[in-house]
Design a protein around this motif. Structure first.
Motif, mmCIF file in Angstrom:
data_model
loop_
_atom_site.group_PDB
_atom_site.id
_atom_site.type_symbol
_atom_site.label_atom_id
_atom_site.label_comp_id
_atom_site.label_asym_id
_atom_site.label_seq_id
_atom_site.Cartn_x
_atom_site.Cartn_y
_atom_site.Cartn_z
ATOM 1 N N MET A 1 0.719 -1.131 -0.117
ATOM 2 C CA MET A 1 -0.078 -0.046 0.020
ATOM 3 C C MET A 1 0.877 1.170 0.047
ATOM 4 S SD MET A 1 -2.965 1.203 2.652
ATOM 5 C CE MET A 1 -4.046 0.424 1.861
ATOM 6 N N GLU A 2 0.574 2.289 -0.902
ATOM 7 C CA GLU A 2 1.241 3.504 -0.970
ATOM 8 C C GLU A 2 0.284 4.584 -0.300
ATOM 9 O OE1 GLU A 2 3.315 4.599 -4.433
ATOM 10 O OE2 GLU A 2 2.640 2.779 -5.291
ATOM 11 N N LYS A 3 1.050 5.415 0.447
ATOM 12 C CA LYS A 3 0.419 6.579 0.920
ATOM 13 C C LYS A 3 0.994 8.305 0.886
ATOM 14 C CE LYS A 3 -1.188 4.067 5.189
ATOM 15 N NZ LYS A 3 -1.047 4.089 6.480
ATOM 16 N N THR A 4 0.442 9.031 0.881
ATOM 17 C CA THR A 4 1.029 10.434 0.805
ATOM 18 C C THR A 4 0.369 11.265 1.927
ATOM 19 O OG1 THR A 4 -0.550 11.452 -0.725
ATOM 20 C CG2 THR A 4 1.455 10.331 -1.610
ATOM 21 N N LEU A 5 0.930 12.080 2.373
ATOM 22 C CA LEU A 5 0.638 13.089 3.299
ATOM 23 C C LEU A 5 1.037 14.339 2.755
ATOM 24 C CD1 LEU A 5 -0.582 13.506 6.354
ATOM 25 C CD2 LEU A 5 1.575 13.421 7.259
ATOM 26 N N ASN A 6 -0.055 15.243 2.720
ATOM 27 C CA ASN A 6 0.158 16.698 2.120
ATOM 28 C C ASN A 6 -0.494 17.578 3.328
ATOM 29 O OD1 ASN A 6 1.602 16.545 -0.458
ATOM 30 N ND2 ASN A 6 -0.085 15.438 -0.846
ATOM 31 N N ARG A 7 0.300 18.671 3.248
ATOM 32 C CA ARG A 7 -0.287 20.011 4.018
ATOM 33 C C ARG A 7 -1.110 20.719 3.313
ATOM 34 N NH1 ARG A 7 3.575 21.678 8.447
ATOM 35 N NH2 ARG A 7 4.924 21.135 6.666
ATOM 36 N N ILE A 8 -2.261 21.064 3.657
ATOM 37 C CA ILE A 8 -3.306 21.910 2.760
ATOM 38 C C ILE A 8 -3.938 23.098 3.571
ATOM 39 C CG2 ILE A 8 -3.805 20.000 1.100
ATOM 40 C CD1 ILE A 8 -6.560 19.997 2.258
ATOM 41 N N HIS A 9 -4.084 24.204 3.101
ATOM 42 C CA HIS A 9 -4.838 25.370 3.426
ATOM 43 C C HIS A 9 -5.953 25.536 2.552
ATOM 44 C CE1 HIS A 9 -1.412 26.026 6.263
ATOM 45 N NE2 HIS A 9 -0.554 25.648 5.200
ATOM 46 N N PRO A 10 -7.136 25.162 3.078
ATOM 47 C CA PRO A 10 -8.332 25.318 2.411
ATOM 48 C C PRO A 10 -8.797 26.688 2.034
ATOM 49 C CG PRO A 10 -8.733 23.959 4.240
ATOM 50 C CD PRO A 10 -7.390 24.335 4.249
ATOM 51 N N VAL A 11 -9.108 27.219 0.781
ATOM 52 C CA VAL A 11 -9.545 28.407 0.589
ATOM 53 C C VAL A 11 -10.744 28.831 1.497
ATOM 54 C CG1 VAL A 11 -8.938 28.603 -1.730
ATOM 55 C CG2 VAL A 11 -11.175 27.900 -1.263
ATOM 56 N N SER A 12 -11.420 28.013 1.962
ATOM 57 C CA SER A 12 -12.474 28.185 2.937
ATOM 58 C C SER A 12 -12.240 28.331 4.296
ATOM 59 C CB SER A 12 -13.539 26.820 2.753
ATOM 60 O OG SER A 12 -12.763 25.748 3.529
ATOM 61 N N ASP A 13 -11.051 28.238 4.571
ATOM 62 C CA ASP A 13 -10.467 28.634 6.175
ATOM 63 C C ASP A 13 -8.910 28.585 5.984
ATOM 64 O OD1 ASP A 13 -10.146 28.662 8.687
ATOM 65 O OD2 ASP A 13 -10.837 26.669 9.345
ATOM 66 N N PRO A 14 -8.393 29.646 5.408
ATOM 67 C CA PRO A 14 -6.712 29.811 4.924
ATOM 68 C C PRO A 14 -5.846 29.578 6.291
ATOM 69 C CG PRO A 14 -8.230 31.749 4.352
ATOM 70 C CD PRO A 14 -9.152 30.529 4.804
ATOM 71 N N GLU A 15 -6.398 30.035 7.137
ATOM 72 C CA GLU A 15 -5.699 30.302 8.530
ATOM 73 C C GLU A 15 -5.379 28.962 9.471
ATOM 74 O OE1 GLU A 15 -4.062 33.193 9.435
ATOM 75 O OE2 GLU A 15 -5.086 33.718 7.490
ATOM 76 N N THR A 16 -6.389 27.840 8.864
ATOM 77 C CA THR A 16 -6.317 26.608 9.524
ATOM 78 C C THR A 16 -5.439 25.769 8.545
ATOM 79 O OG1 THR A 16 -8.295 26.931 10.342
ATOM 80 C CG2 THR A 16 -7.651 24.558 10.383
ATOM 81 N N THR A 17 -4.436 24.741 9.258
ATOM 82 C CA THR A 17 -3.747 24.013 8.488
ATOM 83 C C THR A 17 -4.460 22.568 8.685
ATOM 84 O OG1 THR A 17 -1.607 25.074 8.837
ATOM 85 C CG2 THR A 17 -1.449 22.589 8.130
ATOM 86 N N TYR A 18 -4.627 21.839 7.509
ATOM 87 C CA TYR A 18 -5.273 20.525 7.522
ATOM 88 C C TYR A 18 -4.153 19.417 7.026
ATOM 89 C CZ TYR A 18 -9.798 22.191 8.435
ATOM 90 O OH TYR A 18 -10.854 22.989 8.621
ATOM 91 N N PHE A 19 -4.262 18.338 7.449
ATOM 92 C CA PHE A 19 -3.254 17.321 6.905
ATOM 93 C C PHE A 19 -4.194 16.401 5.984
ATOM 94 C CE2 PHE A 19 -1.029 19.130 10.255
ATOM 95 C CZ PHE A 19 0.167 19.402 9.647
ATOM 96 N N LEU A 20 -3.741 16.057 4.753
ATOM 97 C CA LEU A 20 -4.629 15.051 4.064
ATOM 98 C C LEU A 20 -3.716 14.089 3.619
ATOM 99 C CD1 LEU A 20 -6.981 14.689 2.162
ATOM 100 C CD2 LEU A 20 -5.746 15.898 0.305
ATOM 101 N N GLN A 21 -4.079 12.715 4.159
ATOM 102 C CA GLN A 21 -3.543 11.469 3.578
ATOM 103 C C GLN A 21 -4.498 10.616 2.795
ATOM 104 O OE1 GLN A 21 -1.789 8.859 6.753
ATOM 105 N NE2 GLN A 21 -3.134 7.537 6.081
ATOM 106 N N VAL A 22 -3.779 10.184 1.794
ATOM 107 C CA VAL A 22 -4.442 9.393 0.835
ATOM 108 C C VAL A 22 -3.614 8.161 0.558
ATOM 109 C CG1 VAL A 22 -5.079 9.227 -1.564
ATOM 110 C CG2 VAL A 22 -5.157 11.381 -0.234
ATOM 111 N N SER A 23 -4.319 6.732 0.877
ATOM 112 C CA SER A 23 -3.601 5.742 0.692
ATOM 113 C C SER A 23 -4.389 4.698 -0.539
ATOM 114 C CB SER A 23 -3.631 5.030 1.861
ATOM 115 O OG SER A 23 -5.094 4.894 2.181
#
Length: 89
Positions: A1-23
Motif C-alpha cells: 500500500m502506498e500513502k502520501t501526506l500533504n499539508r493543505i490550507h483550504p480557501v474556505s479556511d486559509p488560517e487553518t492547516t489541515y493534513f490530507l493523507q491518501v492511501s
C-alpha cells in the motif's frame, strides 16, 4: 500500500492547516482511502473504483484523465502546489 501526506490550507479556511493523507493499492483509479485532520479532529472515507467511474461520467471527462487530475490534486504535492483549491464543508 502506498500513502502520501500533504499539508493543505483550504480557501474556505486559509488560517487553518489541515493534513490530507491518501492511501491506495495499485493506483488511484482502483480506489483509495482518504484521511483529513486538523490535528484536533480527523475524518476518514473511501472512494471506490465505481465512485471514480461515476464521477468521471457525471462531469463528462475521460476516466483516465479524471484519475490523472485526482493524482495531481491529491498526491502530487509540490508539483501541483497552488494549482488546486480545497474547500472544507
Amino acid at each position: 500500500m502506498e500513502k502520501t501526506l500533504n499539508r493543505i490550507h483550504p480557501v474556505s479556511d486559509p488560517e487553518t492547516t489541515y493534513f490530507l493523507q491518501v492511501s491506495w493499492e495499485k493506483d488511484l483509479g482502483t480506489g483509495f482511502g482518504i484521511l483529513l485532520s486538523d490535528c484536533q479532529c480527523a475524518w476518514t472515507g473511501t472512494v471506490s473504483e465505481t465512485d471514480i467511474s461515476r464521477e468521471a461520467a457525471d462531469i463528462e471527462m475521460d476516466r483516465e484523465k479524471y484519475v490523472e487530475e485526482l493524482r495531481k490534486a491529491l498526491i502530487a504535492g509540490e508539483e501541483s502546489a497552488g494549482k488546486y483549491n480545497f474547500v472544507i464543508s
